[in-house]
Motif scaffolding. Structure first.
Motif, PDB file in Angstrom:
ATOM      1  N   ALA A   1      78.357  31.524  59.674  1.00  0.00           N
ATOM      2  CA  ALA A   1      79.406  30.556  59.346  1.00  0.00           C
ATOM      3  C   ALA A   1      78.822  29.363  58.600  1.00  0.00           C
ATOM      4  CB  ALA A   1      80.107  30.093  60.620  1.00  0.00           C
ATOM      5  N   ILE A   2      77.640  28.937  59.014  1.00  0.00           N
ATOM      6  CA  ILE A   2      76.959  27.844  58.323  1.00  0.00           C
ATOM      7  C   ILE A   2      76.570  28.272  56.915  1.00  0.00           C
ATOM      8  CG2 ILE A   2      74.827  26.478  58.302  1.00  0.00           C
ATOM      9  CD1 ILE A   2      75.033  26.396  61.381  1.00  0.00           C
ATOM     10  N   ALA A   3      76.082  29.499  56.789  1.00  0.00           N
ATOM     11  CA  ALA A   3      75.717  30.025  55.470  1.00  0.00           C
ATOM     12  C   ALA A   3      76.947  30.122  54.567  1.00  0.00           C
ATOM     13  CB  ALA A   3      75.060  31.395  55.613  1.00  0.00           C
ATOM     14  N   PHE A   4      78.089  30.467  55.130  1.00  0.00           N
ATOM     15  CA  PHE A   4      79.340  30.550  54.382  1.00  0.00           C
ATOM     16  C   PHE A   4      79.694  29.188  53.795  1.00  0.00           C
ATOM     17  CE2 PHE A   4      84.046  30.118  54.509  1.00  0.00           C
ATOM     18  CZ  PHE A   4      84.365  31.049  53.528  1.00  0.00           C
ATOM     19  N   HIS A   5      79.568  28.143  54.590  1.00  0.00           N
ATOM     20  CA  HIS A   5      79.858  26.787  54.111  1.00  0.00           C
ATOM     21  C   HIS A   5      78.878  26.388  53.006  1.00  0.00           C
ATOM     22  CE1 HIS A   5      81.506  22.667  54.557  1.00  0.00           C
ATOM     23  NE2 HIS A   5      80.307  22.332  54.123  1.00  0.00           N
ATOM     24  N   LYS A   6      77.603  26.660  53.212  1.00  0.00           N
ATOM     25  CA  LYS A   6      76.600  26.262  52.228  1.00  0.00           C
ATOM     26  C   LYS A   6      76.732  27.051  50.922  1.00  0.00           C
ATOM     27  CE  LYS A   6      73.215  24.400  55.469  1.00  0.00           C
ATOM     28  NZ  LYS A   6      71.815  24.452  55.977  1.00  0.00           N
ATOM     29  N   ARG A   7      77.208  28.282  51.021  1.00  0.00           N
ATOM     30  CA  ARG A   7      77.460  29.055  49.803  1.00  0.00           C
ATOM     31  C   ARG A   7      78.532  28.357  48.962  1.00  0.00           C
ATOM     32  NH1 ARG A   7      79.551  35.187  50.224  1.00  0.00           N
ATOM     33  NH2 ARG A   7      77.336  35.722  50.472  1.00  0.00           N
ATOM     34  N   GLY A   8      79.551  27.844  49.628  1.00  0.00           N
ATOM     35  CA  GLY A   8      80.594  27.100  48.917  1.00  0.00           C
ATOM     36  C   GLY A   8      80.053  25.834  48.292  1.00  0.00           C
ATOM     37  N   ASP A   9      79.147  25.138  48.999  1.00  0.00           N
ATOM     38  CA  ASP A   9      78.511  23.943  48.442  1.00  0.00           C
ATOM     39  C   ASP A   9      77.762  24.276  47.154  1.00  0.00           C
ATOM     40  OD1 ASP A   9      79.436  22.257  50.416  1.00  0.00           O
ATOM     41  OD2 ASP A   9      77.558  22.230  51.554  1.00  0.00           O
ATOM     42  N   THR A  10      77.033  25.379  47.175  1.00  0.00           N
ATOM     43  CA  THR A  10      76.256  25.785  46.009  1.00  0.00           C
ATOM     44  C   THR A  10      77.172  26.057  44.815  1.00  0.00           C
ATOM     45  OG1 THR A  10      74.508  26.742  47.382  1.00  0.00           O
ATOM     46  CG2 THR A  10      74.647  27.501  45.094  1.00  0.00           C
ATOM     47  N   ALA A  11      78.272  26.761  45.069  1.00  0.00           N
ATOM     48  CA  ALA A  11      79.222  27.064  43.997  1.00  0.00           C
ATOM     49  C   ALA A  11      79.830  25.785  43.430  1.00  0.00           C
ATOM     50  CB  ALA A  11      80.314  27.992  44.521  1.00  0.00           C
ATOM     51  N   MET A  12      80.126  24.819  44.302  1.00  0.00           N
ATOM     52  CA  MET A  12      80.678  23.549  43.851  1.00  0.00           C
ATOM     53  C   MET A  12      79.716  22.809  42.948  1.00  0.00           C
ATOM     54  SD  MET A  12      81.409  20.117  46.085  1.00  0.00           S
ATOM     55  CE  MET A  12      79.632  19.993  46.371  1.00  0.00           C
ATOM     56  N   VAL A  13      78.446  22.713  43.369  1.00  0.00           N
ATOM     57  CA  VAL A  13      77.444  21.993  42.588  1.00  0.00           C
ATOM     58  C   VAL A  13      77.245  22.654  41.223  1.00  0.00           C
ATOM     59  CG1 VAL A  13      74.995  21.392  42.446  1.00  0.00           C
ATOM     60  CG2 VAL A  13      76.249  21.022  44.573  1.00  0.00           C
ATOM     61  N   GLU A  14      77.192  23.974  41.207  1.00  0.00           N
ATOM     62  CA  GLU A  14      77.019  24.682  39.940  1.00  0.00           C
ATOM     63  C   GLU A  14      78.177  24.393  38.991  1.00  0.00           C
ATOM     64  OE1 GLU A  14      76.608  28.731  41.138  1.00  0.00           O
ATOM     65  OE2 GLU A  14      74.470  28.530  41.651  1.00  0.00           O
ATOM     66  N   ARG A  15      79.386  24.334  39.524  1.00  0.00           N
ATOM     67  CA  ARG A  15      80.537  24.038  38.666  1.00  0.00           C
ATOM     68  C   ARG A  15      80.517  22.588  38.200  1.00  0.00           C
ATOM     69  NH1 ARG A  15      86.975  25.031  40.085  1.00  0.00           N
ATOM     70  NH2 ARG A  15      87.785  24.263  38.079  1.00  0.00           N
ATOM     71  N   LEU A  16      80.149  21.665  39.074  1.00  0.00           N
ATOM     72  CA  LEU A  16      80.082  20.256  38.698  1.00  0.00           C
ATOM     73  C   LEU A  16      79.116  20.036  37.537  1.00  0.00           C
ATOM     74  CD1 LEU A  16      80.076  18.412  42.146  1.00  0.00           C
ATOM     75  CD2 LEU A  16      81.830  18.262  40.377  1.00  0.00           C
ATOM     76  N   LYS A  17      78.048  20.799  37.529  1.00  0.00           N
ATOM     77  CA  LYS A  17      77.031  20.628  36.491  1.00  0.00           C
ATOM     78  C   LYS A  17      77.455  21.206  35.142  1.00  0.00           C
ATOM     79  CE  LYS A  17      72.997  20.308  39.522  1.00  0.00           C
ATOM     80  NZ  LYS A  17      71.701  20.927  39.925  1.00  0.00           N
ATOM     81  N   THR A  18      78.483  22.029  35.131  1.00  0.00           N
ATOM     82  CA  THR A  18      78.915  22.641  33.872  1.00  0.00           C
ATOM     83  C   THR A  18      80.194  22.020  33.313  1.00  0.00           C
ATOM     84  OG1 THR A  18      80.166  24.365  35.043  1.00  0.00           O
ATOM     85  CG2 THR A  18      77.867  24.849  34.499  1.00  0.00           C
ATOM     86  N   GLU A  19      80.914  21.230  34.120  1.00  0.00           N
ATOM     87  CA  GLU A  19      82.164  20.635  33.668  1.00  0.00           C
ATOM     88  C   GLU A  19      81.906  19.391  32.819  1.00  0.00           C
ATOM     89  OE1 GLU A  19      85.286  21.636  34.043  1.00  0.00           O
ATOM     90  OE2 GLU A  19      84.826  23.407  35.273  1.00  0.00           O
ATOM     91  N   ASP A  20      82.790  19.122  31.880  1.00  0.00           N
ATOM     92  CA  ASP A  20      82.718  17.926  31.042  1.00  0.00           C
ATOM     93  C   ASP A  20      83.560  16.827  31.681  1.00  0.00           C
ATOM     94  OD1 ASP A  20      82.559  16.018  29.102  1.00  0.00           O
ATOM     95  OD2 ASP A  20      83.748  17.098  27.604  1.00  0.00           O
ATOM     96  N   PHE A  21      82.888  15.815  32.214  1.00  0.00           N
ATOM     97  CA  PHE A  21      83.566  14.719  32.887  1.00  0.00           C
ATOM     98  C   PHE A  21      83.594  13.453  32.030  1.00  0.00           C
ATOM     99  CE2 PHE A  21      82.618  16.287  37.479  1.00  0.00           C
ATOM    100  CZ  PHE A  21      83.693  17.166  37.372  1.00  0.00           C
ATOM    101  N   SER A  22      83.268  13.565  30.768  1.00  0.00           N
ATOM    102  CA  SER A  22      83.096  12.388  29.908  1.00  0.00           C
ATOM    103  C   SER A  22      84.365  11.547  29.768  1.00  0.00           C
ATOM    104  CB  SER A  22      82.608  12.811  28.523  1.00  0.00           C
ATOM    105  OG  SER A  22      83.528  13.700  27.901  1.00  0.00           O
ATOM    106  N   THR A  23      85.530  12.142  29.909  1.00  0.00           N
ATOM    107  CA  THR A  23      86.782  11.402  29.731  1.00  0.00           C
ATOM    108  C   THR A  23      87.413  10.982  31.051  1.00  0.00           C
ATOM    109  OG1 THR A  23      88.101  13.447  29.700  1.00  0.00           O
ATOM    110  CG2 THR A  23      87.240  12.648  27.578  1.00  0.00           C
TER     111      THR A  23
END
Length: 231
Positions: free
Chosen positions: A56-78
């Motif tokens: 269950a802990i690994a499940f939560h951390k997997r979601g954290d990893t996916a979130m961080v990866e997406r944050l790093k690829t999104e354009d937040f400049s505006t």
């Protein structure tokens, strides 16, 4: 950076997710995952000493990893900073693979002996959001930002679990409202600091807050001779 999940633990997690909606994060689910993957029970127990709790802990951390990866690829400049934070909370929820697994996890981590684990996971998510968005706080604000965002994320997940609106629009609106409430508090703090009289009255509190420092972080390295300690 989020923790990387061991490949075998990830395999066990995938197998467990099939059973969680029926048996929860239980020993029954863990035993089924071990059986379904053909993993040696001794190896599985070594990898997950607490069985399904560790999955269950690994499940939560997997979601954290996916979130961080997406944050790093999104354009937040505006986007305004509040919009970036709201987007991060939304991305974290969108990274969830199974609503029922989260529902069962909420029940699991509500148990008294696992409540600290649940709080640590939510805090870790908030910490990753602030770090990824470039937070540079070095005083008590490091703690208050993460504590506040932990409350926002935790309440957003509970709202999302009961949300039956189209494409979760009610949840995204709820997140926006909560983030705006947080930013309103930050604006009030800024006004206090800008006011000569109020800033003098608040000086002792400001000074005390400046003496509180965030925990030291050891950079993660992968070099011969380095040691990160047993976890």
């Amino acid at each position: 950076m989020p923790d990387h999940i061991d490949p075998l633990k990830s395999k066990l997690l995938d197998a467990a997710l099939v059973h969680v909606p029926f048996d929860g994060w239980s020993e029954t689910t863990f035993a089924a995952a071990v059986r379904d993957t053909g993993t040696d029970p001794a190896v599985a127990d070594t990898l997950c000493p607490r069985g399904a709790v560790d999955l269950a802990i690994a499940f939560h951390k997997r979601g954290d990893t996916a979130m961080v990866e997406r944050l790093k690829t999104e354009d937040f400049s505006t986007l305004r900073f509040s919009e970036k934070v709201a987007a991060a909370v939304r991305y974290r929820i969108e990274a969830i693979e199974s609503k029922e697994a989260v529902r069962r996890g909420t029940t699991l981590f509500a148990l008294p002996h696992l409540a600290a684990d649940g709080a640590k996971l939510i805090w870790g998510t908030a910490d990753l959001i602030w770090d990824t968005l470039g937070d540079s706080s070095t005083d008590v604000n490091w703690y208050t930002k993460r504590a506040t965002l932990s409350g926002v994320y935790g309440s957003a997940v509970l709202f999302w679990l009961g949300d039956d609106s189209s494409n979760c629009q009610a949840t995204w609106a709820f997140i926006d409202r909560r983030i705006e409430d947080v930013m309103r508090i930050e604006k009030i703090k800024s006004r206090v600091n800008a006011n000569p009289l109020l800033s003098r009255l608040a000086a002792p509190i400001t000074w005390a807050g400046s003496r509180i420092k965030p925990p030291l972080r050891t950079p993660k390295v992968d070099l011969p001779g380095s040691w990160s300690g047993p976890y």
